[in-house]
Design a protein around this motif. Structure first.
Motif, PDB file in Angstrom:
ATOM      1  N   SER A 190       0.754  -1.149   0.095  1.00  0.00           N
ATOM      2  CA  SER A 190      -0.051   0.078   0.147  1.00  0.00           C
ATOM      3  C   SER A 190       0.668   1.280   0.164  1.00  0.00           C
ATOM      4  O   SER A 190       2.172   1.207  -0.024  1.00  0.00           O
ATOM      5  CB  SER A 190      -0.932  -0.025   1.318  1.00  0.00           C
ATOM      6  N   TRP A 192       1.489   2.946   2.471  1.00  0.00           N
ATOM      7  CA  TRP A 192       2.411   2.996   3.441  1.00  0.00           C
ATOM      8  C   TRP A 192       2.957   1.701   4.000  1.00  0.00           C
ATOM      9  O   TRP A 192       3.790   1.790   4.834  1.00  0.00           O
ATOM     10  CB  TRP A 192       1.529   3.582   4.781  1.00  0.00           C
ATOM     11  N   LEU A 217      -5.328  -0.846   2.114  1.00  0.00           N
ATOM     12  CA  LEU A 217      -5.628   0.372   2.887  1.00  0.00           C
ATOM     13  C   LEU A 217      -4.944   0.700   4.103  1.00  0.00           C
ATOM     14  O   LEU A 217      -5.603   1.356   5.040  1.00  0.00           O
ATOM     15  CB  LEU A 217      -7.188   0.477   2.958  1.00  0.00           C
ATOM     16  N   GLY A 218      -3.833  -0.018   4.271  1.00  0.00           N
ATOM     17  CA  GLY A 218      -3.004   0.055   5.681  1.00  0.00           C
ATOM     18  C   GLY A 218      -3.871  -0.266   6.847  1.00  0.00           C
ATOM     19  O   GLY A 218      -3.840   0.318   7.711  1.00  0.00           O
ATOM     20  N   LEU A 222      -5.614   4.267   5.764  1.00  0.00           N
ATOM     21  CA  LEU A 222      -5.495   5.335   4.783  1.00  0.00           C
ATOM     22  C   LEU A 222      -6.975   5.594   4.505  1.00  0.00           C
ATOM     23  O   LEU A 222      -7.244   6.254   3.460  1.00  0.00           O
ATOM     24  CB  LEU A 222      -5.032   4.273   3.543  1.00  0.00           C
ATOM     25  N   ASN A 252       1.230   9.424  11.880  1.00  0.00           N
ATOM     26  CA  ASN A 252       0.750   9.054  10.781  1.00  0.00           C
ATOM     27  C   ASN A 252      -0.302   9.732  10.349  1.00  0.00           C
ATOM     28  O   ASN A 252      -0.876   9.669   9.019  1.00  0.00           O
ATOM     29  CB  ASN A 252       0.440   7.722  11.006  1.00  0.00           C
ATOM     30  N   VAL A 256      -2.337  10.957   6.210  1.00  0.00           N
ATOM     31  CA  VAL A 256      -3.325  10.520   5.731  1.00  0.00           C
ATOM     32  C   VAL A 256      -4.321  12.139   5.232  1.00  0.00           C
ATOM     33  O   VAL A 256      -5.064  12.141   4.406  1.00  0.00           O
ATOM     34  CB  VAL A 256      -4.477   9.978   6.745  1.00  0.00           C
ATOM     35  N   LEU A 259      -2.945  13.085   2.075  1.00  0.00           N
ATOM     36  CA  LEU A 259      -3.715  11.829   0.997  1.00  0.00           C
ATOM     37  C   LEU A 259      -5.115  12.556   0.768  1.00  0.00           C
ATOM     38  O   LEU A 259      -5.774  12.609  -0.397  1.00  0.00           O
ATOM     39  CB  LEU A 259      -3.663  10.519   1.654  1.00  0.00           C
ATOM     40  N   ALA A 274      -6.274   5.420  -2.423  1.00  0.00           N
ATOM     41  CA  ALA A 274      -5.117   4.629  -2.338  1.00  0.00           C
ATOM     42  C   ALA A 274      -5.294   3.539  -2.998  1.00  0.00           C
ATOM     43  O   ALA A 274      -4.343   2.644  -3.608  1.00  0.00           O
ATOM     44  CB  ALA A 274      -5.274   4.303  -0.732  1.00  0.00           C
ATOM     45  N   VAL A 320       2.052  10.332   0.908  1.00  0.00           N
ATOM     46  CA  VAL A 320       2.483   9.177   1.626  1.00  0.00           C
ATOM     47  C   VAL A 320       3.969   8.695   0.875  1.00  0.00           C
ATOM     48  O   VAL A 320       3.975   7.684   0.583  1.00  0.00           O
ATOM     49  CB  VAL A 320       1.687   8.209   1.903  1.00  0.00           C
TER      50      VAL A 320
END
Length: 340
Positions: A190, A192, A217-218, A222, A252, A256, A259, A274, A320
């Motif tokens: 992903s 991340w 999607l982490g 995400l 973190n 996002v 993003l 993502a 990211v």
């Protein structure tokens, strides 16, 4: 894919097609982890309805594992695909061992274990053949050849169609592929989690092996829906992951938000951006976002139709950047069991 206006696809539009080795599949699959374990309570009826919706929308790759819910994940998927077996590709995994209480014990790849676990998966899923059977990780120093020899026996017996690997190194992929063809490698990939891009991706493409991207999607991060560890249910296993500690979540979250800014300009959600980014990494990449809800499924599937320009992709990757994420993927015990 849609044009630059990112309009929703017409009703009933077939999903784009990707390839895993010589196997052609719709460009997005469905991960079933959250339906039975790890993230807290889920609604079984809604989870089954989500599988039904996915199949009706053209999804064929349905992914589970024998450790999900200590077998309950496979039983749920088996119930969901009853009457739909010929429309799906069932993917399950073997090798990650847990105790009866759910404690992770380690990784196994011996012949007897793999054969016994395969029989259990077939029973729980209610099928006579697994379409994709995946060796789940590899222990340090593991002789992957023994696991692949067992997998090859299962293929010869008609119990498995395609053999896959999960979260292994480029060297292990080469050694395994020399014993029996590997159709796909499933690894976390992903915005991340970019480790696959160092060696594994190039190795797979050299050997004609497809990529199944799990946790695209982490683990939900995400989507922008997780802003604090306190929001997670007490039993949610993300409490054990360094990236989800209270301190790291705060840091973190800034990624996002960047993003989200790009997604807002494109009039899509952060989750769709993502996923669209992954869809643009090649037609040999099949993301399997996990969800137990139909509304999230519909949002995820729309991403397969989104067209991103080179500028969109640059902005997304800048939001990211590799190495910008705070915290490891797992705690120290599990980190020792991936990428071997």
């Amino acid at each position: 894919m849609t044009n630059s206006s990112h309009e929703a696809p017409r009703a009933g539009a077939p999903l784009p097609v990707s390839r895993l080795g010589e196997l052609k599949v719709p460009a997005q699959g469905l991960g079933c982890l959250s339906m039975s374990s790890f993230y807290g309570l889920s609604d079984r009826d809604e989870a089954i309805a989500t599988v039904h919706r996915a199949v009706d929308r053209g999804v064929t790759l349905i992914d589970t594992a024998d450790v999900q819910g200590l077998g309950e994940g496979e039983r749920l998927v088996g119930a969901a695909i009853a009457g739909r077996r010929e429309r799906v590709l069932i993917a399950t995994k073997v090798g990650l061992e847990r105790s009866a209480s759910g404690e992770f014990l380690g990784v196994r790849g011996d012949r007897t274990y793999i054969r016994d676990r395969c029989e259990g998966s077939l029973r729980r899923l209610g099928v006579d053949r697994l379409d994709l059977y995946t060796k789940h990780w590899a222990a340090p120093g593991e002789r992957i050849e023994e696991a692949m020899e067992a997998m090859a026996e299962l293929v010869a017996e008609g119990k498995v169609r395609h053999v896959c690997l999960s979260e292994v190194s480029a060297d292990t992929i080469r050694r395994a592929h020399a014993v029996h063809p590997v159709t796909a490698v499933q690894s976390e990939w992903s915005l991340w989690t970019r480790g696959i891009e160092r060696e594994v991706l190039a190795t797979c493409r050299e050997l004609g092996i497809g990529i199944i991207a799990n946790c695209p999607l982490g683990r939900g991060f995400l989507t922008g829906g997780v802003t604090s560890a306190a929001e997670l249910r007490p039993e949610d296993f993300r409490h054990t992951l360094p990236r989800f500690t209270e301190g790291n979540i705060g840091r973190n979250r800034a990624l996002v938000e960047r993003l989200r800014s790009v997604a807002r300009r494109l009039e899509i959600t952060p989750a769709q951006l993502a996923l669209a980014w992954l869809h643009h990494q090649g037609d040999d990449v099949v993301p399997i976002p996990g969800t137990a809800r139909r509304d999230h499924l519909d949002e995820n599937l729309a991403a397969a139709f989104i067209s991103l320009t080179p500028q969109d992709l640059r902005e997304t990757e800048a939001a990211v950047a590799p190495g910008a994420v705070h915290g490891e993927r797992y705690g120290s015990f599990l980190m020792e069991l991936v990428d071997n």
